[in-house]
Design a protein around this motif. Structure first.
Motif, PDB file in Angstrom:
ATOM      1  N   GLU A   1     -24.364   0.428 -20.497  1.00 48.96           N
ATOM      2  CA  GLU A   1     -24.865   0.493 -19.129  1.00 48.96           C
ATOM      3  C   GLU A   1     -24.838   1.949 -18.662  1.00 48.96           C
ATOM      4  OE1 GLU A   1     -26.187  -1.901 -17.520  1.00 48.96           O
ATOM      5  OE2 GLU A   1     -25.619  -3.624 -18.761  1.00 48.96           O
ATOM      6  N   VAL A   2     -25.354   2.199 -17.483  1.00 49.76           N
ATOM      7  CA  VAL A   2     -25.382   3.573 -16.981  1.00 49.76           C
ATOM      8  C   VAL A   2     -23.976   4.140 -16.819  1.00 49.76           C
ATOM      9  CG1 VAL A   2     -27.624   3.367 -15.850  1.00 49.76           C
ATOM     10  CG2 VAL A   2     -25.563   2.736 -14.594  1.00 49.76           C
ATOM     11  N   ASP A   3     -22.981   3.248 -16.693  1.00 50.95           N
ATOM     12  CA  ASP A   3     -21.604   3.738 -16.568  1.00 50.95           C
ATOM     13  C   ASP A   3     -20.872   3.741 -17.901  1.00 50.95           C
ATOM     14  OD1 ASP A   3     -21.495   1.015 -16.829  1.00 50.95           O
ATOM     15  OD2 ASP A   3     -20.138   0.666 -15.148  1.00 50.95           O
TER      16      ASP A   3
ATOM     17  N   THR B   1     -30.089   5.168 -21.088  1.00 47.79           N
ATOM     18  CA  THR B   1     -29.277   4.981 -19.881  1.00 47.79           C
ATOM     19  C   THR B   1     -28.755   6.280 -19.281  1.00 47.79           C
ATOM     20  OG1 THR B   1     -27.155   4.797 -21.049  1.00 47.79           O
ATOM     21  CG2 THR B   1     -28.474   2.768 -20.828  1.00 47.79           C
TER      22      THR B   1
ATOM     23  N   PRO C   1     -30.142   5.350 -10.445  1.00 48.94           N
ATOM     24  CA  PRO C   1     -28.724   5.452 -10.799  1.00 48.94           C
ATOM     25  C   PRO C   1     -28.324   6.909 -10.992  1.00 48.94           C
ATOM     26  CG  PRO C   1     -29.999   4.828 -12.720  1.00 48.94           C
ATOM     27  CD  PRO C   1     -30.950   4.809 -11.557  1.00 48.94           C
ATOM     28  N   ARG C   2     -27.051   7.159 -10.997  1.00 46.31           N
ATOM     29  CA  ARG C   2     -26.578   8.514 -11.260  1.00 46.31           C
ATOM     30  C   ARG C   2     -27.051   8.934 -12.647  1.00 46.31           C
ATOM     31  NH1 ARG C   2     -22.309  11.330 -13.540  1.00 46.31           N
ATOM     32  NH2 ARG C   2     -21.856  13.273 -12.451  1.00 46.31           N
ATOM     33  N   THR C   3     -27.706  10.088 -12.698  1.00 48.59           N
ATOM     34  CA  THR C   3     -28.294  10.561 -13.946  1.00 48.59           C
ATOM     35  C   THR C   3     -27.903  12.024 -14.121  1.00 48.59           C
ATOM     36  OG1 THR C   3     -30.163   9.058 -13.559  1.00 48.59           O
ATOM     37  CG2 THR C   3     -30.467  10.752 -15.248  1.00 48.59           C
TER      38      THR C   3
ATOM     39  N   ASP D   1     -32.710  -0.317 -12.584  1.00 47.66           N
ATOM     40  CA  ASP D   1     -32.614  -1.763 -12.442  1.00 47.66           C
ATOM     41  C   ASP D   1     -33.649  -2.217 -11.416  1.00 47.66           C
ATOM     42  OD1 ASP D   1     -31.907  -4.416 -12.031  1.00 47.66           O
ATOM     43  OD2 ASP D   1     -29.766  -4.021 -12.120  1.00 47.66           O
TER      44      ASP D   1
ATOM     45  N   VAL E   1     -28.191  -0.755  -8.431  1.00 49.71           N
ATOM     46  CA  VAL E   1     -27.269   0.200  -9.035  1.00 49.71           C
ATOM     47  C   VAL E   1     -27.170   1.433  -8.167  1.00 49.71           C
ATOM     48  CG1 VAL E   1     -26.818   1.613 -11.042  1.00 49.71           C
ATOM     49  CG2 VAL E   1     -27.793  -0.640 -11.338  1.00 49.71           C
TER      50      VAL E   1
END
Length: 467
Positions: free
Chosen positions: A211-213, A242, A378-380, A389, A467
């Motif tokens: 996932e992104v985290d 991600t 999302p945080r990138t 998402d 997200v």
């Protein structure tokens, strides 16, 4: 055993689909290359049984694809994917004005021209040699090894093999170590061409979620110890798609477990230097085990047209790689190696250019997504893309609607096996802000279209948390 078509569709996502929706899903598989030219699709009867749909539904779906010339149907000969030029080019007309976001990459670094000029004397000095350097130009191997050492994985130049890009490196590794029928651990999602390479080499893939985290390191180690896959393919830095980065603690645990399980870890570091504002620098996984195989390239850092990649491996494997390589490839272009060696002498400038470009592209995408109801970026902190998402399983529908508006954007399932990830879409942040804004405007039109459609009304579908 089910058909490959149903595996790609994901039976859970097409259960209850109308003939029109089913034909759309198959069309998407053809358009993004997951169904290949000449591939035979299941018969109407067998597909109906697999999907638990009526045969008439399957017939109508195939008939639609046939009329639109996505498939060829021959009585007694089955249904196959045709050559794009054998009838009409598949899909809506995609002209010069189309924006292709299926490739997350940037144009060349400003220093490429000067590096090319500076490399010419070095190339001239090599004219007296045969020109065949199977392992690669010594100066370039030294530069790549030095960068590994600087990052915390002491490396010598004889542990480096120069290749024609990262995909060439991956295929060379798989040709050397591969055993058809063995298991391979992959991330889900992951780089689509890696999935194709592993499948082509006969691996049975088992996925672990990202996932992104980040990763579930416990899940990864459980698979390594229970399934004992022969190989594992991981992208630990600015994961594609991600953007996640694996912690040092997880790297150490996974590297140690893989060695214990007898699994060869193939680590893809193609995106490792694409830092915008991560705030910390992890060690390469190769720092935690001598058995790690690492691949990388210049394509994301300097230019996709500079076909230079590399493999870092222990000396025994390097000898095997070179023995295999000589049967189909006698080395990488010397001019490109000379240019790459020049570029790596000023890595800080390369990274500064990348950071500025990706930061601007990220801002353009984030600003545009503010106008999408219920979606946030999302945080990138780096990498080439944002893993967004959508809140509902509409990724394929969105991809098809985007294509109608001259935007090529692969759906979430393109980055997975088994037709999953319909709620996700990868949006590159590597485009210049003006082009990114235009692409996002087209995507917004596509989003509005599917939101207003009775079949895929966003408000009528169960949503995930934003997200």
């Amino acid at each position: 055993m089910g058909s490959r078509l149903v595996e790609l569709l994901g039976a859970q996502h097409v259960a209850g689909s109308s003939a029109s929706r089913l034909s759309d899903q198959i069309r998407a598989l053809i358009l993004d290359g997951r169904l290949t030219v000449g591939e035979r699709l299941p018969s109407e009867r067998s597909l109906a049984l697999e999907l638990r749909r009526s045969r008439s539904t399957i017939t109508r779906a195939y008939d639609t694809l046939d009329v639109e010339r996505y498939v060829d149907r021959v009585h007694g000969g089955g249904t196959r994917v045709p050559l794009p030029g054998s009838h009409l080019s598949p899909g809506p007309a995609v002209g010069d004005e189309a924006i292709d976001m299926s490739i997350a990459s940037m144009d060349s670094t400003p220093g490429l021209y000067d590096a090319t000029v500076r490399s010419l004397p070095q190339l001239a000095a090599l004219r007296g040699s045969s020109g065949y350097l199977l392992q690669g130009l010594p100066e370039l191997r030294e530069a790549v090894a030095r960068r590994f050492t600087e990052r915390g994985a002491p490396t010598s130049s004889d542990e480096i093999v120069i290749t024609a890009g990262a995909m060439h490196a991956l295929n060379l590794v798989l040709t050397t170590i591969g055993r058809r029928g063995d298991r391979a651990l992959i991330e889900q999602p992951t780089f689509p061409h890696a999935i194709e390479a592993l499948r082509r080499h006969g691996y049975r893939m088992q996925a672990t979620p990202v996932e992104v985290d980040g990763w579930d390191a416990g899940h990864v180690t459980d698979i390594l110890l229970s399934a004992r896959p022969q190989a594992a393919y991981l992208i630990p830095d600015f994961h594609n798609p991600t953007g996640a980065t694996m912690t040092d603690a997880a790297r150490e645990v996974i590297a140690t477990t893989a060695r214990s399980a007898g699994t060869l870890l193939i680590v893809d570091e193609t995106t490792a230097e694409l830092d915008i504002d991560r705030g910390w620098s992890p060690k390469p996984i190769a720092a935690f085990s001598p058995d790690i195989i690492t691949i990388g390239s210049m394509s994301k850092l300097a230019w996709g047209g500079l076909r230079i990649g590399w493999i870092r491996a222990d000396r025994r494997l390097v000898a095997r790689l070179l023995a295999v390589r000589s049967s189909y490839d006698l080395g990488t272009a010397l001019l490109e190696q000379c240019i790459a060696a020049e570029l790596l002498t000023d890595l800080p400038s390369l990274k500064a250019h990348v950071r500025a470009r990706l930061s601007a592209g990220r801002a353009a995408v984030a600003d545009a997504l503010e106008g999408f109801d219920g979606i946030r970026m999302p945080r990138t902190p780096g990498g080439l893309s944002a893993w967004v998402d959508l809140g509902a399983p509409v990724s394929t529908a969105l991809s098809l609607a985007a294509r109608d508006r001259q935007l090529i954007l692969p759906p979430g399932p393109r980055f997975a096996t088994g037709g999953v990830l319909e709620r996700k879409v990868r949006i590159p942040i590597s485009f210049p802000p003006k082009q990114a804004a235009e692409a996002m405007e087209r995507l917004h039109l596509a989003w509005d279209h599917i939101s207003q459609s009775d079949a895929t009304a966003i408000g009528e579908l169960p949503r995930t948390a934003v997200v």
